[in-house]
Design a protein around this motif. Structure first.
Motif, PDB file in Angstrom:
ATOM      1  N   SER A   1       0.847  -1.185   0.000  1.00  0.00           N
ATOM      2  CA  SER A   1       0.000   0.000   0.000  1.00  0.00           C
ATOM      3  C   SER A   1       0.886   1.240   0.000  1.00  0.00           C
ATOM      4  N   PHE A   2       0.299   2.332  -0.418  1.00  0.00           N
ATOM      5  CA  PHE A   2       1.037   3.591  -0.460  1.00  0.00           C
ATOM      6  C   PHE A   2       1.305   4.104   0.948  1.00  0.00           C
ATOM      7  N   ALA A   3       2.469   4.695   1.119  1.00  0.00           N
ATOM      8  CA  ALA A   3       2.816   5.394   2.357  1.00  0.00           C
ATOM      9  C   ALA A   3       3.700   6.575   1.963  1.00  0.00           C
ATOM     10  N   TRP A   4       3.554   7.664   2.669  1.00  0.00           N
ATOM     11  CA  TRP A   4       4.380   8.849   2.417  1.00  0.00           C
ATOM     12  C   TRP A   4       5.814   8.526   2.794  1.00  0.00           C
ATOM     13  N   SER A   5       6.738   8.777   1.885  1.00  0.00           N
ATOM     14  CA  SER A   5       8.148   8.513   2.157  1.00  0.00           C
ATOM     15  C   SER A   5       8.979   9.562   1.431  1.00  0.00           C
ATOM     16  N   TRP A   6       9.755  10.293   2.170  1.00  0.00           N
ATOM     17  CA  TRP A   6      10.451  11.455   1.621  1.00  0.00           C
ATOM     18  C   TRP A   6      11.742  11.098   0.906  1.00  0.00           C
ATOM     19  N   SER A   7      11.948  11.754  -0.251  1.00  0.00           N
ATOM     20  CA  SER A   7      13.205  11.672  -1.006  1.00  0.00           C
ATOM     21  C   SER A   7      13.543  13.070  -1.508  1.00  0.00           C
TER      22      SER A   7
ATOM     23  N   THR B   1       5.908  11.123  -2.737  1.00  0.00           N
ATOM     24  CA  THR B   1       5.213  10.025  -3.417  1.00  0.00           C
ATOM     25  C   THR B   1       6.058   9.253  -4.417  1.00  0.00           C
ATOM     26  N   ALA B   2       7.037   9.867  -5.033  1.00  0.00           N
ATOM     27  CA  ALA B   2       7.818   9.208  -6.086  1.00  0.00           C
ATOM     28  C   ALA B   2       8.523   7.932  -5.622  1.00  0.00           C
ATOM     29  N   PRO B   3       9.038   7.858  -4.393  1.00  0.00           N
ATOM     30  CA  PRO B   3       9.676   6.596  -3.980  1.00  0.00           C
ATOM     31  C   PRO B   3       8.741   5.382  -4.068  1.00  0.00           C
TER      32      PRO B   3
END
Length: 187
Positions: free
Chosen positions: A61-67, A117-119
């Motif tokens: 599932s989607f999760a917010w993850s910073w890059s 979102t991109a990661p």
């Protein structure tokens, strides 16, 4: 329980020991596949931690993850990680956000959304490539070798991005010089 001469060790081992061994082997395999995909030892821990956010208890599932790479250079980051369709989608979204009447705020909103979102789309690419590698062979070593070929990154993206950015910078400088010449002639 004593080992009998003709009884395999797996039948005499405690169930929890066998389960722990199976879990350890599965974890080693997953790490090997991820390492083959990432192909940068210094980035492995970040990808492992980030990808774990996207798969909780075996459910994706989607999760917010910073890059920060995704924040600053989303399109190039996704191309670099071989997430072609996502790169195209984010490029289109960047164009739409830049055309909104919000101006720089629209671009900043896009950058923040892309950074978080991109990661996830790199993770989706990993999962697709993993399925391809696993479909190609039953042998785990062959699967890891296949992932090494399928995964990785494109070094050419860095070169092309640098060239395009330098050309854009030169264009901006030429534009300002031309504007200065025009304004000085009007006086």
């Amino acid at each position: 329980m004593e080992n009998q001469p003709n009884t395999p060790a797996s039948e005499t081992a405690e169930p929890s020991e066998t389960a722990e061994h199976t879990t350890a082997v599965a974890s080693q395999y997953e790490d090997a596949m991820l390492d083959a995909f990432v192909q940068k030892p210094e980035k492995f821990a970040w990808y492992k931690r980030t990808f774990a956010k996207f798969n909780q208890n075996g459910v994706d599932s989607f999760a917010w993850s910073w890059s920060w790479w995704a924040f600053f250079v989303t399109f190039w980051f996704l191309l670099y990680r071989k997430s072609y369709l996502a790169a195209l989608g984010y490029f289109g979204a960047a164009v739409v956000f830049s055309l909104l009447p919000l101006g720089l705020i629209g671009s900043l909103i896009f950058m923040v959304l892309a950074g978080g979102t991109a990661p996830y789309f790199v993770y989706k690419t990993y999962k697709e490539l993993k399925l391809k590698a696993e479909a190609a062979s039953e042998d785990s070593d062959a699967r890891v070798a296949a992932m090494k070929q399928l995964g990785g990154y494109h070094t050419w993206v860095v070169v092309v991005a640098a060239i395009i950015n330098v050309l854009m910078l030169i264009g901006v400088v030429i534009g300002f010089v031309a504007l200065g010449v025009v304004l000085s002639q009007q006086q």
